[in-house]
Every structure is written in structure tokens, then in C-alpha cells.
Design an enzyme around this catalytic site. Structure first.
Site, mmCIF file in Angstrom:
data_model
loop_
_atom_site.group_PDB
_atom_site.id
_atom_site.type_symbol
_atom_site.label_atom_id
_atom_site.label_comp_id
_atom_site.label_asym_id
_atom_site.label_seq_id
_atom_site.Cartn_x
_atom_site.Cartn_y
_atom_site.Cartn_z
ATOM 1 C CD GLU A 163 -2.867 -1.473 2.242
ATOM 2 O OE1 GLU A 163 -2.907 -0.618 3.140
ATOM 3 O OE2 GLU A 163 -3.568 -2.501 2.253
ATOM 4 C CG ASN A 179 -0.348 -6.971 -1.848
ATOM 5 O OD1 ASN A 179 -0.838 -7.604 -2.778
ATOM 6 N ND2 ASN A 179 -0.900 -6.935 -0.633
ATOM 7 C CG HIS A 205 -9.697 -6.038 0.041
ATOM 8 N ND1 HIS A 205 -10.031 -7.180 0.743
ATOM 9 C CD2 HIS A 205 -8.392 -5.789 0.310
ATOM 10 C CE1 HIS A 205 -8.961 -7.599 1.417
ATOM 11 N NE2 HIS A 205 -7.962 -6.776 1.161
ATOM 12 C CD GLU A 248 -4.494 -8.081 1.228
ATOM 13 O OE1 GLU A 248 -5.417 -7.405 1.756
ATOM 14 O OE2 GLU A 248 -3.305 -7.821 1.390
ATOM 15 C CG ASP A 281 -12.646 -9.250 0.874
ATOM 16 O OD1 ASP A 281 -12.467 -8.243 0.156
ATOM 17 O OD2 ASP A 281 -12.247 -9.318 2.042
HETATM 18 O O1 9MR Z 1 -7.275 -9.127 7.831
HETATM 19 C C1 9MR Z 1 -6.587 -8.155 8.569
HETATM 20 C C2 9MR Z 1 -7.405 -7.796 9.792
HETATM 21 O O2 9MR Z 1 -7.520 -8.896 10.657
HETATM 22 C C3 9MR Z 1 -6.762 -6.635 10.497
HETATM 23 O O3 9MR Z 1 -7.579 -6.226 11.566
HETATM 24 C C4 9MR Z 1 -6.559 -5.496 9.511
HETATM 25 C C5 9MR Z 1 -5.927 -4.287 10.139
HETATM 26 O O4 9MR Z 1 -5.726 -3.295 9.176
HETATM 27 O O5 9MR Z 1 -5.744 -5.944 8.459
HETATM 28 C C6 9MR Z 1 -6.375 -6.919 7.723
HETATM 29 O O6 9MR Z 1 -5.647 -7.237 6.556
HETATM 30 C C7 9MR Z 1 -5.360 -6.175 5.660
HETATM 31 C C8 9MR Z 1 -4.101 -6.546 4.937
HETATM 32 O O7 9MR Z 1 -3.075 -6.799 5.865
HETATM 33 C C9 9MR Z 1 -3.683 -5.473 3.957
HETATM 34 N N1 9MR Z 1 -4.752 -5.142 3.039
HETATM 35 C C10 9MR Z 1 -6.012 -4.830 3.672
HETATM 36 C C11 9MR Z 1 -6.438 -5.951 4.602
HETATM 37 C C12 9MR Z 1 -7.803 -5.665 5.203
HETATM 38 O O8 9MR Z 1 -7.744 -4.569 6.063
#
Ligand code: 9MR
Length: 353
Positions: free
Chosen positions: A167, A208, A244, A273, A275
Site C-alpha cells: 500500500e 501489493n 477487495h 486478498e 473478497d
Molecule cells: O485481515 C486483517 C485484519 O484482521 C486486520 O484487523 C486489519 C488491520 O488493518 O488488516 C487486515 O488485513 C489487511 C491486509 O493486511 C492489507 N490489506 C487490507 C487488509 C484488510 O484490512
């Protein structure tokens, strides 16, 4: 890109409905109901195309045995949702804790799954010792190098691909003003890739991000950066598109072309990732559209040679991050909260056949 037809929608609905009836009647569908009795999982189907099908998972969920059974059987790749992030792995400066990441890696080894390492450099989920003070560029460079190399070295030979920098860009394609960018300038990305490569020369190294599925300012910024890094001989091997997605924003119709242009730079691509969220309550129509999207994004990856695989951001609504982050939204994954497959699951299978 295939357009959604009424016929294919109807077909999907029928497939989903039929499966629901069979599951309800206790008759195995999908993975356990193939010809010659050979179970065909998403992983089996993906492997026939030289791809993987994966899921994120998180340490607290691993006490849930029915959940673990599907995670271990249906997928050939897993990603730790949180266990390898900086706050988890270096909670105090120079004090490393590999327990969460090791648990995921050991599970993957037991199930013969690849692991995507996630993530080495990210502005979020950083430990307080790092964010709670100012650093000179010299200090932060040393801290960053030590973190990356300690982690990559610890997992050397066990990680298929690392999300090295996560990011890094804003929506308009400008650099995100993270602690790393502000202190070190944009060169931190090339440095991070070089340091990771020194620590494990065989791991594939990725950038990513989210909202990069369509061709637009943000994915253009990655395209330009990737081209520059490749020209400079920086060890960059792949581009991860988180994917996402949300029904209310429309399907990213330029996804396939976008994947292809990164392939042409000599990079692997992956959907990392995935969804597809919706406003709740879910209904038959929304679930059918969601199924089309899962099928289309799977088709898009299969259509581009260097798209190496797809990872769901966990596979079940039971453990999705969505409801906690987007009020009123959810139902984003191919398995529901009871671990029953949804129309999206059957749509993915259809795409992989
Ligand atoms: O799935 C992750 C969630 O459990 C955490 O609370 C969250 C915190 O920001 O991060 C989620 O995973 C993220 C990933 O590491 C990077 N891309 C976005 C994902 C969803 O927030």
C-alpha cells in the site's frame, strides 16, 4: 472480459440451488463428488492450470477444527492475515517473535501449501516503539533493514512470495506519506526489495495494494514504478492486486488488461486478498452477482499467463474482516458463516473447469 449474460446467471443460480439441495440432503458436492471418487478441490482444479488457489488465515481461528479442515484440504496456498506483520514480529525493537508466523508456516508445511509472506513494510499495524518517536533517515534505514532481513532470513526457503511493500500509493497515484516515505524518500521501496532479496534470493518479491484492479491513476503509478525498478535491475518479481471488491462499486472490467500489462513488464501477478462485499442482508440476486464476479476474476487470472494464483482474504464469512471495518456490509466470501459453500464457490469451480 466476459460480460454477464442472463443465461450464465441462470446457470449459476441453478448450480447453486442444486448444490444447496444436495448439501442439505447430506450428499457431498464439489470436492468429494467427482468421477472415479477422486476429490477435486479448488487447489486441484487450479493446479491443472498451473495456478494456486489460496486463503488467508489468522492464528486465533486455528482452534476451529471444521474451519481448519477446509483450509487444509481446499487450498494449496495460505497467507497469514496478521501473524507476520511488524507489530507481531518485532514487538520491541530488536526483539523478534516468530511464534504466530511459525504456526502458519508449520500448518502450511503439514498441508503441503505454499505461503505468501505478508507483509514486511506497511504503514499500518506497526509497533508503538516505531511510530512513537522521530527517527533520522540513518536510524530508520537501519531499523528497516534489520527488520526486513531478520524476518526474511528467519523464513528463508519457507516463503513462496513476500509482499515486501504494501500500500505505497494514494488513490491519485502519488506516494503515500508514510513514516518510511517521509523519512527516507521513495528510494525506500528499492532498498526494501534489495534487502529482502539478499536475505532470501529465491523468494518472489512483490509490491501489493488495493484499488489497483482497474487501469487508472493508482495502478498506473505501480506500472511506472515497476518499469523503473526493472530497468534499474532492482529485484522485483511480482505485483499483488488485493482485490477487495464491493458490489456497489461495479466490477473492475479492465482487470484482465491490467494484469496483462504487468505481465508484459516481466512480472508475475496475483490476486492476493480477494473478497466481494455487499450491503447486508445478502439475498439471492446479490449472491448471484457476487458469484459472477468470483467467476470473472478467476477467468481473468487464468487468461493471463503470468497471473500465478488467487488468494481469498479468508475463505469464510465467519472470519471476514469486512463487518468490523464497513458498517452494514459483509457476506464477502465464498463460504458462509456456517462454513457452507455459497454460489460463489460453485462459480469459482466452474471457472476452473
Ligand atoms: O485481515 C486483517 C485484519 O484482521 C486486520 O484487523 C486489519 C488491520 O488493518 O488488516 C487486515 O488485513 C489487511 C491486509 O493486511 C492489507 N490489506 C487490507 C487488509 C484488510 O484490512
Amino acid at each position: 472480459m466476459r460480460t454477464t449474460t442472463t443465461r450464465s446467471r441462470t446457470r449459476l443460480r441453478l448450480a447453486g440451488a442444486l448444490a444447496a439441495v444436495l448439501v442439505g440432503a447430506g450428499i457431498a458436492t464439489g470436492p468429494t463428488a467427482q468421477a472415479e471418487g477422486k476429490p477435486q478441490t479448488l487447489a486441484d482444479l487450479a493446479q491443472k492450470h498451473g495456478r494456486y488457489y489460496g486463503s488467508a488465515t489468522d492464528n486465533p481461528e486455528l482452534v476451529d477444527e471444521p474451519y481448519k479442515a477446509i483450509l487444509g484440504s481446499e487450498f494449496d496456498q495460505i497467507t497469514p492475515g496478521n501473524g507476520m506483520k511488524w507489530y507481531a514480529t518485532e514487538p520491541q525493537q530488536g526483539v523478534f517473535d516468530w511464534s504466530k508466523g511459525d504456526e502458519i508456516v508449520n500448518l502450511a508445511r503439514a498441508n503441503h501449501q505454499k505461503v505468501r509472506g505478508h507483509t514486511l513494510v506497511w504503514h499500518s499495524q506497526l509497533p508503538d516503539w516505531l511510530t512513537g518517536r522521530d527517527w533520522t533517515a540513518t536510524e530508520l534505514r537501519a531499523v528497516l533493514k534489520k527488520h526486513i532481513q531478520a524476518e526474511v532470513r528467519h523464513y528463508k526457503g519457507k516463503i513462496y512470495a513476500w509482499d515486501v511493500v504494501n500500500e505505497a500509493f494514494n488513490e491519485d497515484g502519488t506516494y503515500r506519506e508514510t513514516i518510511f516515505y517521509k523519512t527516507l524518500g521513495p528510494g525506500y521501496i528499492a532498498d526494501a526489495l534489495r534487502w529482502a532479496h539478499q536475505a532470501d534470493p529465491k523468494a518472489k518479491l512483490y509490491l501489493n495494494d488495493y484499488n489497483v484492479e482497474t487501469i487508472g491513476p493508482k495502478s498506473d503509478a505501480y506500472y511506472k514504478l515497476a518499469k523503473e525498478l526493472k530497468a534499474q535491475g532492482v529485484p522485483l518479481h511480482g505485483f499483488g492486486l488485493q482485490a477487495h471488491l464491493a458490489l456497489q462499486y461495479g466490477y473492475p472490467t479492465t482487470l484482465e488488461d491490467n494484469l496483462r500489462r504487468f505481465s508484459r513488464l516481466g512480472l508475475d501477478t496475483a490476486l492476493t486478498e480477494v473478497d466481494v462485499r455487499m450491503y447486508l442482508p445478502a439475498d439471492e440476486t446479490k449472491l448471484a452477482t457476487q458469484a459472477e464476479w468470483y467467476r470473472d476474476l478467476t477467468d481473468a487470472c487464468l487468461a493471463v499467463r503470468r497471473c500465478v494464483g488467487i488468494t481469498l482474504w479468508d475463505y469464510t464469512d465467519k472470519y471476514s474482516w469486512i463487518p468490523a471495518f464497513f458498517e452494514g456490509e459483509g457476506a464477502a466470501l465464498p463460504w458462509d458463516e456456517q462454513l457452507a459453500p455459497k454460489p460463489a464457490y460453485f462459480a469459482i469451480r466452474e471457472a476452473l473447469k
